[in-house]
Design an enzyme around this catalytic site. Structure first.
Site, PDB file in Angstrom:
ATOM      1  N   LYS A  12      52.278  79.536  -5.700  1.00 51.23           N
ATOM      2  CA  LYS A  12      52.837  79.721  -4.767  1.00 51.23           C
ATOM      3  C   LYS A  12      53.103  78.991  -3.637  1.00 51.23           C
ATOM      4  CE  LYS A  12      52.340  84.671  -5.956  1.00 51.23           C
ATOM      5  NZ  LYS A  12      52.154  86.146  -5.227  1.00 51.23           N
ATOM      6  N   TYR A  52      61.266  89.392  -8.883  1.00 52.17           N
ATOM      7  CA  TYR A  52      60.456  90.607  -8.488  1.00 52.17           C
ATOM      8  C   TYR A  52      61.652  91.790  -8.272  1.00 52.17           C
ATOM      9  CZ  TYR A  52      56.291  87.846  -6.603  1.00 52.17           C
ATOM     10  OH  TYR A  52      55.150  87.227  -6.621  1.00 52.17           O
ATOM     11  N   ASN A 119      48.488  84.783  -2.039  1.00 49.25           N
ATOM     12  CA  ASN A 119      47.498  84.580  -2.773  1.00 49.25           C
ATOM     13  C   ASN A 119      47.599  84.028  -4.142  1.00 49.25           C
ATOM     14  OD1 ASN A 119      49.478  85.944  -4.288  1.00 49.25           O
ATOM     15  ND2 ASN A 119      48.652  88.137  -4.533  1.00 49.25           N
ATOM     16  N   HIS A 122      51.003  83.371  -9.145  1.00 40.05           N
ATOM     17  CA  HIS A 122      51.568  84.565  -9.668  1.00 40.05           C
ATOM     18  C   HIS A 122      51.528  84.332 -11.307  1.00 40.05           C
ATOM     19  CE1 HIS A 122      54.543  87.548 -11.400  1.00 40.05           C
ATOM     20  NE2 HIS A 122      55.058  86.616 -12.207  1.00 40.05           N
ATOM     21  N   GLU A 133      60.756  86.437 -16.603  1.00 37.38           N
ATOM     22  CA  GLU A 133      60.466  85.492 -15.459  1.00 37.38           C
ATOM     23  C   GLU A 133      60.663  84.213 -16.025  1.00 37.38           C
ATOM     24  OE1 GLU A 133      56.458  86.953 -14.603  1.00 37.38           O
ATOM     25  OE2 GLU A 133      57.232  88.796 -13.890  1.00 37.38           O
TER      26      GLU A 133
HETATM   27  N1  UDP Z   1      52.780  91.855  -2.308  1.00 37.24           N
HETATM   28  C1  UDP Z   1      52.270  92.010  -0.957  1.00 37.24           C
HETATM   29  N2  UDP Z   1      52.143  93.297  -0.618  1.00 37.24           N
HETATM   30  C2  UDP Z   1      51.656  94.494  -1.251  1.00 37.24           C
HETATM   31  C3  UDP Z   1      51.619  94.335  -2.678  1.00 37.24           C
HETATM   32  C4  UDP Z   1      52.267  92.851  -3.296  1.00 37.24           C
HETATM   33  O1  UDP Z   1      52.655  91.206  -0.163  1.00 37.24           O
HETATM   34  O2  UDP Z   1      51.467  95.593  -0.758  1.00 37.24           O
HETATM   35  C5  UDP Z   1      53.037  90.659  -2.834  1.00 37.24           C
HETATM   36  C6  UDP Z   1      51.821  89.762  -3.382  1.00 37.24           C
HETATM   37  O3  UDP Z   1      52.030  88.420  -2.915  1.00 37.24           O
HETATM   38  C7  UDP Z   1      51.791  90.012  -4.768  1.00 37.24           C
HETATM   39  C8  UDP Z   1      53.462  90.227  -5.191  1.00 37.24           C
HETATM   40  O4  UDP Z   1      53.657  90.831  -3.944  1.00 37.24           O
HETATM   41  O5  UDP Z   1      51.173  88.897  -5.472  1.00 37.24           O
HETATM   42  C9  UDP Z   1      53.538  90.915  -6.301  1.00 37.24           C
HETATM   43  O6  UDP Z   1      53.072  92.228  -6.192  1.00 37.24           O
HETATM   44  P1  UDP Z   1      52.251  92.747  -7.650  1.00 37.24           P
HETATM   45  O7  UDP Z   1      51.537  94.249  -7.291  1.00 37.24           O
HETATM   46  O8  UDP Z   1      52.719  92.731  -8.813  1.00 37.24           O
HETATM   47  O9  UDP Z   1      50.699  91.905  -7.589  1.00 37.24           O
HETATM   48  P2  UDP Z   1      50.290  90.628  -8.731  1.00 37.24           P
HETATM   49  O10 UDP Z   1      50.628  91.205 -10.085  1.00 37.24           O
HETATM   50  O11 UDP Z   1      50.904  89.393  -7.959  1.00 37.24           O
HETATM   51  O12 UDP Z   1      48.622  90.634  -8.425  1.00 37.24           O
HETATM   52 MG    MG Z   2      52.568  91.557 -10.602  1.00 39.62          MG
END
Ligand code: UDP
Ligand code: MG
Length: 138
Positions: A12, A52, A119, A122, A133
Site C-alpha cells: 500500500k 473493495y 497497514n 493487502h 482482485e
Molecule cells: N480498514 C479501515 N478501517 C476499518 C476496517 C478496515 O481503514 O475499520 C481498511 C484497512 O486498511 C484494511 C482494509 O480496509 O486493511 C480492508 O479491510 P479488511 O477488514 O478486509 O482487512 P484486511 O483483510 O486487509 O486485514
Molecule cells: Mg480483507
C-alpha cells in the site's frame, strides 16, 4: 496433495512511501513463494471500488480511498502451494498496533491515527477474491 494457488498482494502507499517495498517483498520471497508479476500503480477510485466492493458502503470507505490514493502502490502476483493463507499469515492482523510481532504488519506497521487503518499490505483472502482482485490490478 499440491494445491498451487495465485494471490494478489498490494504494498500500500504507506509501504512505498516508507521505503519498505524491498523488505516486504523479501518476506514473501524468502518464505518460498514465487513472484510472477509486479507493477507500480497509482490507484483510481474505480479500481478501488471494484477491489473493495464489499466495503464501499462502510463509513470508513472514504478514508480508505484517501489512503489508497495517497501515492503509488505496488501490485504483486504471487504463487505457491497454499499461498493465499500463507501470505495472510505473513501479513498479520488488520490492526498494526496489535498485529503479532514477526508479521509484516506487526513489525513494520504504524497506525498514524488517520481515518483509515494504515497497514502496509493487502492480500487476497480466498481463491475467489484472488481471481476478482488480480483482474483489477493486472
Ligand atoms: N480498514 C479501515 N478501517 C476499518 C476496517 C478496515 O481503514 O475499520 C481498511 C484497512 O486498511 C484494511 C482494509 O480496509 O486493511 C480492508 O479491510 P479488511 O477488514 O478486509 O482487512 P484486511 O483483510 O486487509 O486485514
Ligand atoms: Mg480483507
Amino acid at each position: 496433495m499440491s494445491e498451487k494457488q495465485t494471490t494478489l498482494v498490494l504494498i500500500k502507499p504507506d509501504g512505498v512511501r516508507r521505503g519498505l517495498v524491498g523488505q516486504i517483498l523479501a518476506r514473501i520471497e524468502t518464505k518460498g513463494y514465487l513472484l510472477d508479476d509486479i507493477r507500480m500503480v497509482q490507484a483510481s477510485e474505480e479500481q478501488l471500488a471494484t477491489h473493495y466492493h464489499e466495503l464501499v458502503n462502510k463509513p470508513f470507505y472514504p478514508g480508505i480511498v484517501r489512503y489508497m490514493t495517497s501515492g503509488p502502490l505496488v501490485a504483486l502476483r504471487v504463487s505457491g502451494h497454499r499461498v493465499i493463507e500463507g501470505v495472510r499469515a505473513l501479513s498479520g492482523a488488520t490492526d498494526p498496533t496489535t498485529a503479532a510481532a514477526g508479521t509484516i504488519r506487526g513489525d513494520y506497521g504504524y497506525d498514524t491515527g488517520s481515518d483509515a487503518i494504515e497497514n502496509l499490505i493487502h492480500s487476497s483472502d480466498s481463491p475467489q477474491s484472488a481471481e476478482h482482485e488480480l483482474a483489477v490490478w493486472f
